[in-house]
Motif scaffolding. Structure first.
Motif, PDB file in Angstrom:
ATOM      1  N   LYS A  51      60.659  58.406  76.887  1.00  0.00           N
ATOM      2  CA  LYS A  51      60.956  58.848  78.227  1.00  0.00           C
ATOM      3  C   LYS A  51      59.699  59.239  78.773  1.00  0.00           C
ATOM      4  CE  LYS A  51      65.555  60.681  78.317  1.00  0.00           C
ATOM      5  NZ  LYS A  51      66.396  61.702  78.336  1.00  0.00           N
ATOM      6  N   LYS A  52      59.690  59.595  80.262  1.00  0.00           N
ATOM      7  CA  LYS A  52      58.342  60.170  80.546  1.00  0.00           C
ATOM      8  C   LYS A  52      58.073  61.573  79.787  1.00  0.00           C
ATOM      9  CE  LYS A  52      56.599  62.145  84.952  1.00  0.00           C
ATOM     10  NZ  LYS A  52      56.706  62.323  86.267  1.00  0.00           N
TER      11      LYS A  52
ATOM     12  N   GLY B 145      68.817  58.410  76.814  1.00  0.00           N
ATOM     13  CA  GLY B 145      68.447  59.212  75.743  1.00  0.00           C
ATOM     14  C   GLY B 145      69.009  59.220  74.592  1.00  0.00           C
TER      15      GLY B 145
ATOM     16  N   TYR C 165      61.824  60.583  68.271  1.00  0.00           N
ATOM     17  CA  TYR C 165      61.643  60.788  69.770  1.00  0.00           C
ATOM     18  C   TYR C 165      62.073  59.490  70.467  1.00  0.00           C
ATOM     19  CZ  TYR C 165      57.211  57.537  69.471  1.00  0.00           C
ATOM     20  OH  TYR C 165      56.455  56.601  69.393  1.00  0.00           O
TER      21      TYR C 165
ATOM     22  N   TYR D  72      57.866  61.563  76.551  1.00  0.00           N
ATOM     23  CA  TYR D  72      58.069  61.231  75.105  1.00  0.00           C
ATOM     24  C   TYR D  72      58.694  62.637  74.917  1.00  0.00           C
ATOM     25  CZ  TYR D  72      55.335  57.261  74.370  1.00  0.00           C
ATOM     26  OH  TYR D  72      54.567  55.902  74.725  1.00  0.00           O
ATOM     27  N   ARG D  73      60.234  62.447  74.888  1.00  0.00           N
ATOM     28  CA  ARG D  73      61.060  63.702  74.724  1.00  0.00           C
ATOM     29  C   ARG D  73      61.392  63.673  72.945  1.00  0.00           C
ATOM     30  NH1 ARG D  73      63.519  66.707  78.762  1.00  0.00           N
ATOM     31  NH2 ARG D  73      64.099  67.801  76.860  1.00  0.00           N
ATOM     32  N   TYR D  74      60.902  64.727  72.378  1.00  0.00           N
ATOM     33  CA  TYR D  74      61.209  64.812  71.028  1.00  0.00           C
ATOM     34  C   TYR D  74      62.613  65.588  70.615  1.00  0.00           C
ATOM     35  CZ  TYR D  74      56.629  63.597  69.897  1.00  0.00           C
ATOM     36  OH  TYR D  74      55.095  63.137  69.986  1.00  0.00           O
ATOM     37  N   TYR D  75      63.313  65.018  69.648  1.00  0.00           N
ATOM     38  CA  TYR D  75      64.562  65.577  69.425  1.00  0.00           C
ATOM     39  C   TYR D  75      64.550  65.892  67.762  1.00  0.00           C
ATOM     40  CZ  TYR D  75      66.444  64.173  73.813  1.00  0.00           C
ATOM     41  OH  TYR D  75      66.599  63.868  75.091  1.00  0.00           O
TER      42      TYR D  75
ATOM     43  N   THR E  66      66.770  69.255  71.693  1.00  0.00           N
ATOM     44  CA  THR E  66      65.421  68.664  72.257  1.00  0.00           C
ATOM     45  C   THR E  66      64.271  69.702  71.537  1.00  0.00           C
ATOM     46  OG1 THR E  66      63.900  68.037  74.182  1.00  0.00           O
ATOM     47  CG2 THR E  66      65.357  69.831  74.414  1.00  0.00           C
ATOM     48  N   SER E  67      63.245  69.383  71.271  1.00  0.00           N
ATOM     49  CA  SER E  67      62.217  70.074  70.748  1.00  0.00           C
ATOM     50  C   SER E  67      60.940  69.943  71.590  1.00  0.00           C
ATOM     51  CB  SER E  67      61.789  69.798  69.098  1.00  0.00           C
ATOM     52  OG  SER E  67      61.450  68.492  69.117  1.00  0.00           O
ATOM     53  N   GLY E  68      60.842  69.048  72.607  1.00  0.00           N
ATOM     54  CA  GLY E  68      59.626  69.093  73.151  1.00  0.00           C
ATOM     55  C   GLY E  68      59.843  68.761  74.660  1.00  0.00           C
TER      56      GLY E  68
END
Length: 145
Positions: free
Chosen positions: A123-124, A17, A120, A126-129, A143-145
């Motif tokens: 990750k499984k 991450g 982003y 797609y983790r947005y930051y 994190t925004s998603g």
């Protein structure tokens, strides 16, 4: 490097991450990292640097005040570190908070008091930051998603 090895490396990097690793050798002219086989050159306001080939570089040219001119440029370096520069920055600067990303989404909050850059991490799902600038400084990656 074969596809299986590359996939494993990308998956391993994604699992970390936003956790960081040490920076590679920096360029003496910009401070931006320049060592990687997937490195593509970028230049903004005369500051030379490198970004990870294949990332959405265009999303990183931000017009915060919507006057038709770029105010700040963000890139994902080959080592996944997030860098930015602006007209009088004196070179490329690493974003605070040890953020790491696999691609650029773009900006959020353009024209408002807070300015946010969104990236982003693979990750499984797609983790947005995002990291936002307000009260005169950049803050932590959230994190925004």
């Amino acid at each position: 490097m074969n596809i299986a090895t590359r996939t494993l490396l990308v998956a391993t990097a994604a699992l970390t991450g936003l956790a960081g690793t040490a920076l590679p050798a920096a360029s003496s002219t910009t401070g931006a990292p320049t060592t990687a086989s997937n490195s593509c050159p970028v230049k903004a306001w005369g500051y030379r640097g490198h970004y990870m080939c294949g990332t959405k570089l265009k999303a990183g040219y931000i017009d915060w005040n919507r006057d038709g001119r770029t105010d700040e440029v963000f890139v994902i370096a080959p080592n996944r570190h997030i860098w930015h520069t602006w007209k009088n920055a004196g070179g490329w600067k690493e974003m605070p908070g040890r953020g790491r990303a696999d691609d650029m989404v773009g900006d959020n909050g353009t024209g408002s008091r807070s300015r946010c850059i969104i990236v982003y991490v693979i990750k499984k799902g797609y983790r947005y930051y995002q990291n936002c600038h307000y009260n005169g400084r950049w803050h932590n990656w959230t994190t925004s998603g």
